[in-house]
Design a protein around this motif. Structure first.
Motif, PDB file in Angstrom:
ATOM      1  N   GLN A   6       0.815  -1.938  -0.100  1.00 54.62           N
ATOM      2  CA  GLN A   6       0.088  -0.150   0.245  1.00 54.62           C
ATOM      3  C   GLN A   6       0.866   0.995   0.334  1.00 54.62           C
ATOM      4  O   GLN A   6       2.226   1.470   0.600  1.00 54.62           O
ATOM      5  N   ALA A  41      -4.817   2.275   6.039  1.00 54.35           N
ATOM      6  CA  ALA A  41      -5.769   0.832   6.149  1.00 54.35           C
ATOM      7  C   ALA A  41      -7.324   0.917   5.780  1.00 54.35           C
ATOM      8  O   ALA A  41      -8.077   0.074   5.615  1.00 54.35           O
ATOM      9  N   ASN A  44      -9.194   1.120   2.761  1.00 53.58           N
ATOM     10  CA  ASN A  44      -9.014  -0.122   2.505  1.00 53.58           C
ATOM     11  C   ASN A  44      -9.920  -1.269   3.109  1.00 53.58           C
ATOM     12  O   ASN A  44     -10.398  -1.759   2.081  1.00 53.58           O
ATOM     13  N   GLU A  49     -11.652  -3.975   0.758  1.00 53.71           N
ATOM     14  CA  GLU A  49     -10.537  -4.720   0.192  1.00 53.71           C
ATOM     15  C   GLU A  49      -9.560  -5.468   1.119  1.00 53.71           C
ATOM     16  O   GLU A  49      -8.670  -4.948   2.612  1.00 53.71           O
ATOM     17  N   THR A  51      -7.049  -6.882   3.387  1.00 49.87           N
ATOM     18  CA  THR A  51      -5.708  -5.850   3.368  1.00 49.87           C
ATOM     19  C   THR A  51      -4.628  -6.920   4.395  1.00 49.87           C
ATOM     20  O   THR A  51      -5.650  -7.098   5.558  1.00 49.87           O
ATOM     21  N   ILE A 210      -8.723  -9.741   6.777  1.00 50.39           N
ATOM     22  CA  ILE A 210      -8.263  -9.060   7.095  1.00 50.39           C
ATOM     23  C   ILE A 210      -7.170  -8.944   7.960  1.00 50.39           C
ATOM     24  O   ILE A 210      -7.929  -9.972   8.756  1.00 50.39           O
ATOM     25  N   CYS A 238      -4.488  -9.134  -2.297  1.00 48.66           N
ATOM     26  CA  CYS A 238      -4.250  -8.101  -1.016  1.00 48.66           C
ATOM     27  C   CYS A 238      -3.148  -6.224  -1.061  1.00 48.66           C
ATOM     28  O   CYS A 238      -2.253  -6.867  -1.293  1.00 48.66           O
ATOM     29  N   LYS A 239      -3.602  -5.842  -0.515  1.00 50.01           N
ATOM     30  CA  LYS A 239      -2.660  -4.899   0.165  1.00 50.01           C
ATOM     31  C   LYS A 239      -2.185  -4.733   0.757  1.00 50.01           C
ATOM     32  O   LYS A 239      -2.759  -5.922   1.539  1.00 50.01           O
ATOM     33  N   VAL A 241       0.107  -3.104   4.284  1.00 54.97           N
ATOM     34  CA  VAL A 241       0.645  -2.039   4.843  1.00 54.97           C
ATOM     35  C   VAL A 241       1.247  -2.471   6.033  1.00 54.97           C
ATOM     36  O   VAL A 241       1.359  -3.401   6.689  1.00 54.97           O
TER      37      VAL A 241
END
Length: 874
Positions: A6, A41, A44, A49, A51, A210, A238-239, A241
């Motif tokens: 991210q 986050a 997201n 999304e 994360t 998450i 998947c992002k 952080v």
């Protein structure tokens, strides 16, 4: 579809604009602004999304996950659209964490509800906990009227997925939050959870995942584990952080004594507890981590005894052997600021809310950089606090290990965790659960399983092997009470449950954590004491250990009893603390090896003492006292022998009156050394036609035999020419205690052995007897039987580290790592701890120190004889 870091950070204004006004008002009242993880986050989660958030304790990870959830639930309630269904599932590895989260979620909800109530509004958002401790009456209420946010554990989630009524409540679930994901991913609980997540996603395809984690590596693999696969080729989006290093780290290695060799046990104890006491008194609240439960109790007792009145009612011990109610009491008192110091082993590593801690002390090496950061991260719980930790070391190996560890931590280099894959026992358990819930095509089942990170490489043949077992194709196992659990119609390709008791059997035997019990130690019919089961796993016939101050030789095990005989001559081969000790990570071991290589280059290049000390101080960021101790250690090793390093595996052959020893300086961590020592030992025993004693630790291992020559060259050549280390190790562990015990664990997980049946619970002893008979039957039936192969995989790849041992073998074969043997009467300084710790149960601390001092004096004398004494004063 991709895994991405991210990069987009949102402003407070932008985040508030997307949150419900009631939550915005509460947030502004409670906090000055959003933390770094929250700025990346929150939106997201709001946009659903996937994360992964990785950040230290106290950085707002939990609210970064829940803010978007609470915002949407409040909005739905305002619009009158909040249904009686589970919108969010929060999964924690600990029940205590689950209770913490419920309290921390109810606080904002109650305050928002109170504010809204003033203008006649009511939201009615429910948070409920579902764990093994939840009362039956509460479970019944939840089935009828479920919580909007369900707080649970991996095991309870699996049970709920097979509860027809509750399963319906998952059809509208939008988020699943996995806390402390690093603690789950590295064991079979995490494997189990990965399949539960795929089953959950099958019920609700649009669920958002998450993951919350402390400092961890490799982030991309953890993100893949969290997200799973969209299809055969692509991972789900998947992002990541990455806010792991947002806080300032103040980590220091301390040696209470300038000289760690020429000291008495009284001096060591006095210096240690004076250092501890001074540090504790200089801070408001201190958390001390030890590496064993026994050390935890010892530290508490000594502090109370040495400083009467100072710690009365202000100190507590917290570890897994302490009762749950007592642990909870310690946590609550710590949170309220009633305790000055708490001493624990691993039990407070995870993010249980324990309030303000301003100093964390690690007694001895935590063995991994990630674990060190996780532990010291318990300090500085507030947003802008500095993370403050002290590592206290009591020997020279620990000093170097911790100095390198601190360097890596400060440079943000983290060791990688191991995620188990292809665990067939866990798969068998889940397939049974799926079959109970519905009839399903094998092709559809295969597709579902392969979406899990832990099974992405499974083949159809491997799945069919499990289905063959579950469907009762191995009819000869019925004699051992292993019956078919599913039906499998190969013409239609469908499977389904078999038997009326299927659901009850599944619900009462679910989970991955094995039952363990104490092992009786007997001479003949007389019980002379007890040992822990993990300790027995490390034993093989002929091993010598100490119990109650006396030496015994292990003969054999039967069920939950071992037979021994008194041993007068041979020293112990297994220290009694070995089952509790944490293993050194392979990545950290390699960094220590790299430092050794650099030090060897300095000495070989004839650098002056001043130049080498400057290098040590610069490279390790250490103080003068630490640098001098490290210099002296390497000086002695270099001038007496050679410095084992990245390119040299040094082996010392020591001849004693009682026999020969081969000391391998293989600094790769105990999991790798477990493989190497068993491999070399197995090869050498075949050449010599006699059994060998093996002693291992993180820095190396010793092969010992009675009088007679050691066929070293033959052993090394056999090792180099061996094409399949996996095959050798399978033979080496064939009749080992660890394989027998791990087979029992796997047989229980895969439901070959039922812990509970028709309301009766089978004791660990009865389970083991069943397992013993079952193992013999399975070996006769098929050596490739899936659950037997899984037990071997667990031993070699999870308990041991075959993968990295194979790397070491490749280095040796290619010539990158050379093996050199040196004959010596006295072990070199780097071997002192390995040799002495093998005897540490036999001789008290004073005796061990004297033993090391004697070896040290002999080494110094030999260095002097070589005419190198002037080098030390350059």
């Amino acid at each position: 579809m991709s895994i991405q870091f991210q990069t987009e950070k949102h402003s407070d204004k932008e985040i508030f604009a997307n949150l419900n006004p009631w939550l915005t008002a509460w947030f502004k009242h409670k906090f000055e602004g959003f933390t770094e993880p929250q700025k990346y986050a929150i939106l997201n989660v709001h946009r659903k999304e996937n994360t992964l958030v990785t950040a230290p304790t106290g950085s707002g990870k939990t609210l970064s996950a829940f803010s978007g959830v609470l915002s949407e639930l409040i909005t739905l309630a305002e619009q009158g659209e909040l249904k009686d269904t589970v919108y969010c599932i929060y999964i924690s590895p600990l029940r205590a964490l689950s209770n913490d989260i419920q309290v921390n979620l109810n606080e904002p909800l109650e305050e928002i509800e109170k504010a809204a109530g003033k203008i006649g509004k009511k939201f009615g958002i429910r948070v409920g906990v579902r764990t093994g401790d939840t009362l039956q009456s509460e479970r019944a209420k939840q089935s009828k009227k479920p919580p909007h946010i369900l707080v649970t554990t991996p095991e309870s989630l699996a049970i709920l997925l097979n509860s027809p009524k509750f399963r319906e409540h998952f059809k509208n679930t939008q988020w699943v939050i996995i806390d402390e994901i690093h603690a789950l991913a590295e064991n079979k609980r995490g494997v189990h959870l990965s399949l539960s997540l795929e089953r959950l996603q099958r019920i609700q395809p649009n669920i958002c995942r998450i993951g919350l984690s402390a400092t961890i590596e490799p982030l991309e693999e953890i993100a893949k584990y969290l997200a799973g696969k969209e299809n055969e080729k692509n991972w789900r989006d998947c992002k990541i952080v990455d806010a792991r290093f947002e806080k300032t780290l103040d980590l220091q290695v301390i040696s209470p004594l300038p000289d760690l060799i020429n000291v008495s046990s009284e001096q060591v104890q006095k210096a240690l507890y004076e250092t501890l006491h001074d540090l504790i008194q200089a801070h408001k609240t201190t958390l001390i981590f030890t590496n064993t439960r026994s050390a935890t109790e010892r530290v508490v007792d000594h502090l109370k005894e040495k400083y009467p009145g100072k710690y009365l009612g202000k100190i507590g011990a917290h570890h897994s052997s302490v009762s749950r109610s007592k642990r909870l009491e310690i946590e609550q008192r710590l949170k309220k600021g009633e305790l000055k110091v708490v001493v624990c082993s691993t039990s407070l590593e995870l993010g249980i809310d324990i309030g303000f801690i301003d100093l964390v002390i690690l007694l001895g090496s935590p063995k991994s950089i990630a674990r060190a950061l996780q532990r010291v991260g318990r300090s500085g719980h507030k947003l802008h606090d500095t993370i403050k930790g002290k590592i206290i070391v009591m020997d020279r190996d620990d000093l170097i290990e911790c100095a390198v560890l601190a360097k890596q931590a400060k440079e943000h280099k983290i060791d990688k965790i191991h995620i188990p894959t292809q665990a067939m026992d866990v798969l068998a358990q889940h397939i049974y659960g799926i079959a109970i819930g519905e009839k399903i095509l094998v092709t559809e089942l295969f597709e579902l399983i392969k979406k899990s990170y832990c099974y992405e490489k499974i083949t159809l043949h491997e799945l069919e092997e499990i289905l063959s077992y579950l469907s009762g194709e191995y009819t000869s196992l019925e004699v051992r009470h292993v019956y078919a659990k599913i039906w499998w119609d190969k013409e239609t390709g469908m499977i389904g449950k078999r038997g009326k008791l299927a659901r009850v059997i599944y619900m009462t035997n679910i989970g991955t954590i094995p039952d363990e019990a104490k092992i009786n130690v007997k001479i003949g019919s007389e019980v002379i004491g007890h040992i822990d089961e993990p300790f027995l796993e490390r034993m093989k016939k002929g091993d010598v250990f100490v119990l109650g101050g006396d030496k015994y030789q292990f003969l054999y095990a039967r069920g939950m009893t071992i037979q021994v005989k008194a041993e007068e001559v041979r020293p112990p081969t297994i220290p009694n603390w070995v089952s509790e000790m944490l293993p050194l990570s392979f990545d950290l071991a390699n960094e220590i090896q790299r430092f050794r290589t650099l030090m060897e280059e300095k000495f070989k290049g004839k650098k002056t003492k001043k130049e080498i000390l400057e290098f040590i101080h610069t490279y390790l960021y250490c103080d003068g006292k630490t640098g001098n101790a490290i210099y002296q250690y390497f000086f002695e090793q270099f001038h007496y022998s050679k410095i084992p390093n990245t390119h040299l595996l040094l082996v010392e052959q020591v001849k004693e009156n009682s026999g020969n020893q081969l000391i391998f300086h293989s600094l790769y961590g105990r999991r790798v050394n477990d493989v190497l020592s068993r491999t070399f030992g197995w090869l050498l025993s075949k050449l010599m036609h006699k059994d060998l004693a093996v002693t291992i630790n993180d820095n190396g291992f010793i092969l010992s035999t009675d009088k007679g020559g050691m066929q070293f060259e033959g052993m090394i050549n056999a090792f180099k020419s061996e094409k399949n280390l996996h095959y050798v190790m399978e033979r080496a562990i064939e009749n080992s205690e660890i394989l027998k015990r791990r087979f029992r664990h796997c047989a229980t997980r895969s439901l070959m052995i039922l812990r509970t049946y028709r309301g009766r619970t089978k004791s660990v002893g009865r389970q083991h007897m069943s397992s013993h008979l079952l193992l013999s039957a399975v070996k006769q039936l098929d050596e490739n039987f899936s659950i037997l192969q899984e037990a071997k995989r667990e031993v070699l790849k999870d308990s041991m580290d075959l993968e990295n041992a194979e790397k070491v073998q490749d280095w040796i074969k290619s010539g990158k790592l050379k093996i050199e043997i040196l004959q010596t009467d006295v072990p070199s300084p780097f071997a002192f701890n390995l040799v002495a710790r093998g005897r540490s149960d036999l001789i008290k601390m004073e005796g061990r120190l004297e033993f090391v001092k004697r070896m040290h004096a002999q080494v110094l004398e030999k260095i002097k004889e070589k005419g190198n004494q002037t080098t030390n004063t350059q």
